[in-house]
Design an enzyme around this catalytic site. Structure first.
Site, PDB file in Angstrom:
ATOM      1  N   GLY A  38       0.821  -1.212   0.000  1.00  0.00           N
ATOM      2  CA  GLY A  38       0.000   0.000   0.000  1.00  0.00           C
ATOM      3  C   GLY A  38       0.847   1.251   0.000  1.00  0.00           C
ATOM      4  O   GLY A  38       2.055   1.204   0.208  1.00  0.00           O
ATOM      5  N   GLY A  40       0.922   5.175   1.664  1.00  0.00           N
ATOM      6  CA  GLY A  40       0.352   6.057   2.676  1.00  0.00           C
ATOM      7  C   GLY A  40       0.520   7.506   2.305  1.00  0.00           C
ATOM      8  O   GLY A  40       0.837   7.843   1.162  1.00  0.00           O
ATOM      9  N   GLY A  41       0.302   8.381   3.293  1.00  0.00           N
ATOM     10  CA  GLY A  41       0.343   9.814   3.047  1.00  0.00           C
ATOM     11  C   GLY A  41       1.704  10.315   2.627  1.00  0.00           C
ATOM     12  O   GLY A  41       1.809  11.277   1.868  1.00  0.00           O
ATOM     13  N   GLY A  43       4.619   7.900   2.048  1.00  0.00           N
ATOM     14  CA  GLY A  43       5.521   6.802   1.759  1.00  0.00           C
ATOM     15  C   GLY A  43       4.752   5.552   1.388  1.00  0.00           C
ATOM     16  O   GLY A  43       3.523   5.575   1.265  1.00  0.00           O
ATOM     17  N   VAL A  45       4.059   1.255   2.098  1.00  0.00           N
ATOM     18  CA  VAL A  45       4.033   0.282   3.181  1.00  0.00           C
ATOM     19  C   VAL A  45       4.411  -1.084   2.617  1.00  0.00           C
ATOM     20  O   VAL A  45       3.885  -1.513   1.582  1.00  0.00           O
ATOM     21  CB  VAL A  45       2.636   0.216   3.839  1.00  0.00           C
ATOM     22  CG1 VAL A  45       2.636  -0.794   4.992  1.00  0.00           C
ATOM     23  CG2 VAL A  45       2.225   1.595   4.350  1.00  0.00           C
ATOM     24  N   LYS A  59       6.734   1.207   7.004  1.00  0.00           N
ATOM     25  CA  LYS A  59       6.347   2.399   6.263  1.00  0.00           C
ATOM     26  C   LYS A  59       7.623   3.136   5.880  1.00  0.00           C
ATOM     27  O   LYS A  59       8.346   3.646   6.738  1.00  0.00           O
ATOM     28  CB  LYS A  59       5.447   3.314   7.086  1.00  0.00           C
ATOM     29  CG  LYS A  59       4.964   4.541   6.297  1.00  0.00           C
ATOM     30  CD  LYS A  59       4.334   5.597   7.175  1.00  0.00           C
ATOM     31  CE  LYS A  59       3.013   5.165   7.723  1.00  0.00           C
ATOM     32  NZ  LYS A  59       2.356   6.285   8.468  1.00  0.00           N
ATOM     33  N   ASP A 159      -6.382  13.151  11.577  1.00  0.00           N
ATOM     34  CA  ASP A 159      -6.709  12.498  10.307  1.00  0.00           C
ATOM     35  C   ASP A 159      -7.418  11.165  10.552  1.00  0.00           C
ATOM     36  O   ASP A 159      -7.042  10.137   9.985  1.00  0.00           O
ATOM     37  CB  ASP A 159      -5.449  12.285   9.466  1.00  0.00           C
ATOM     38  CG  ASP A 159      -5.760  11.944   8.006  1.00  0.00           C
ATOM     39  OD1 ASP A 159      -6.936  12.118   7.602  1.00  0.00           O
ATOM     40  OD2 ASP A 159      -4.847  11.504   7.289  1.00  0.00           O
TER      41      ASP A 159
END
Length: 313
Positions: A38, A40-41, A43, A45, A59, A159
Site C-alpha cells: 500500500g 500512505g500519506g 511513503g 508500506v 512504512k 486524520d
C-alpha cells in the site's frame, strides 16, 4: 536496541524478539516493489517476514521525500508520538530507521488491512457482522479517549478516517497513521494548516484553523456512521444538524444500515447500533462545544456494556 553507523540510527524498543537492520533489507529484498502492500500519506508500506517467522509492516519514505522538510518532519513526529503512547487499540510502533537512503518505521502487521477497504469489498464487508462493527466503533472511541484524556499533553490525531483504522486477523480496530498528529499546547492558539482527509474534516477547521480534540470527535462521528452504513455517509452529513432524536430512531436506522447484512434481530445488538447512531450524530454538531468529548463517548459505551453478545447478523 539502538545501533548507529556513520550518523545513521536504527532503533527497536517495543518488540518481543530481535530485529536487525540487515534482516529487514533481506526480507524485502531491499524494499522490492513486490513486497509493497500500500501507499500512505508520505511513503509506501511493505510487508516483511523476519527470520523468526514473525511479520511486520514497514512504512518507508521514498528517497525523494526524505529531502522534503515537511515530510521528514511528519516522519519524525510519528516516531515521537508513538514511542510515548501505549494502548491496545493504537497500532504498535516497534522501532524506526533514520538512514540517508532508507528511512522507515517498523509496525505491528495488520492482516485485514484498512477499514476503508474492508467496507468496500462485499465479501469482507459481510464478514464484518453487526457485532464486530459495534466493537470496531467502541475500539476507536476508547483509543481516541486515551489520546485526548490520558496523554499529557493531549494528542489530537487530525486524520481519523476509515483509511487510518486498521484491522487485525480478529477484525479488531487499531488507530494508525500519526504523521499529522499534534500535541496540544494549552498555552498556545494551536493554529495549524488544514490537515486530514476530505469528507472527515471538521467544518470549523476551514475558517478558524484552530485544532482541538473536537476535530477528532467530528471525524469519529463520520467513521462511526460509515461503519453502520457500509459507505461514507456524505448524504447524511448535510442533515446532521437536525438531531437523530427528532424522528423515529429505529425506523431511520433500519433504512440506512448496510444492506449487505441481514437486519439485526438481537435486542441488545439493536440497542447498541441505535446508541452508536445517536452518539455519532451528536459528534457532527456544527458547533464544536456542542459535541461530546471522546471520554464521554468511551464512558457511554462502557456503561452500556453487558453480557457478551452471541454471534448474530
Amino acid at each position: 536496541m539502538t545501533t548507529r553507523r556513520n550518523g545513521d540510527l536504527f532503533s527497536i524498543w517495543n518488540y518481543d524478539g530481535t530485529i536487525a537492520f540487515e534482516d529487514i533489507i533481506r526480507a524485502t529484498e531491499d524494499f522490492d516493489i513486490k513486497y509493497c502492500i500500500g501507499t500512505g500519506g508520505y511513503g509506501s508500506v511493505y510487508k516483511a517476514q523476519l527470520p523468526s517467522g514473525n511479520i511486520v509492516a514497514l512504512k518507508k519514505l521514498h528517497h525523494s521525500e526524505t529531502e522534503e522538510p515537511a515530510l521528514l518532519k511528519s516522519f519524525q513526529y510519528e516516531v515521537h508520538v508513538l514511542s510515548n503512547i501505549r494502548h491496545r487499540n493504537i497500532l504498535k510502533l516497534y522501532g524506526f530507521c533514520l538512514h540517508r537512503k532508507r528511512m522507515f518505521l517498523i509496525y505491528e502487521y495488520m492482516e485485514k488491512g484498512s477499514l476503508f477497504c474492508a467496507l468496500r469489498n462485499d465479501d469482507e464487508a459481510v464478514n464484518l457482522n453487526w457485532k464486530k462493527r459495534v466493537n470496531i466503533v467502541k475500539d476507536i472511541a476508547h483509543a481516541l479517549s486515551y489520546l485526548h484524556h490520558s496523554c499529557a499533553p493531549s494528542i489530537v490525531h487530525r486524520d481519523i478516517s476509515s483509511n487510518n483504522i486498521l484491522l487485525n486477523s480478529e477484525l479488531e480496530a487499531f488507530v494508525a497513521d500519526f504523521g499529522t498528529a499534534r500535541l496540544l499546547d494549552p498555552n498556545s492558539s494551536n493554529r495549524t494548516l488544514v490537515a486530514g482527509t476530505y469528507g472527515y474534516i471538521a467544518p470549523e477547521l476551514a475558517y478558524t484553523m484552530v485544532v482541538t480534540e473536537k476535530c477528532d470527535v467530528y471525524s469519529f462521528g463520520v467513521v462511526a456512521l460509515e461503519v453502520l452504513l457500509g459507505t461514507h455517509p456524505k448524504d447524511l452529513l448535510s442533515s446532521s444538524s437536525s438531531s437523530l432524536s427528532s424522528f423515529d430512531q429505529r425506523t431511520r436506522l433500519i433504512d440506512v444500515l448496510d444492506q449487505r447484512l441481514l437486519p439485526p434481530t438481537n435486542p441488545k445488538l439493536v440497542e447498541d447500533l441505535v446508541l452508536i447512531a445517536i452518539l455519532a450524530f451528536s459528534c457532527l454538531e456544527a458547533k464544536p462545544k456542542s459535541r461530546p468529548t471522546m471520554q464521554d463517548l468511551s464512558q457511554e459505551f462502557l456503561a452500556h456494556k453487558r453480557a457478551p453478545l452471541v454471534e448474530t447478523y
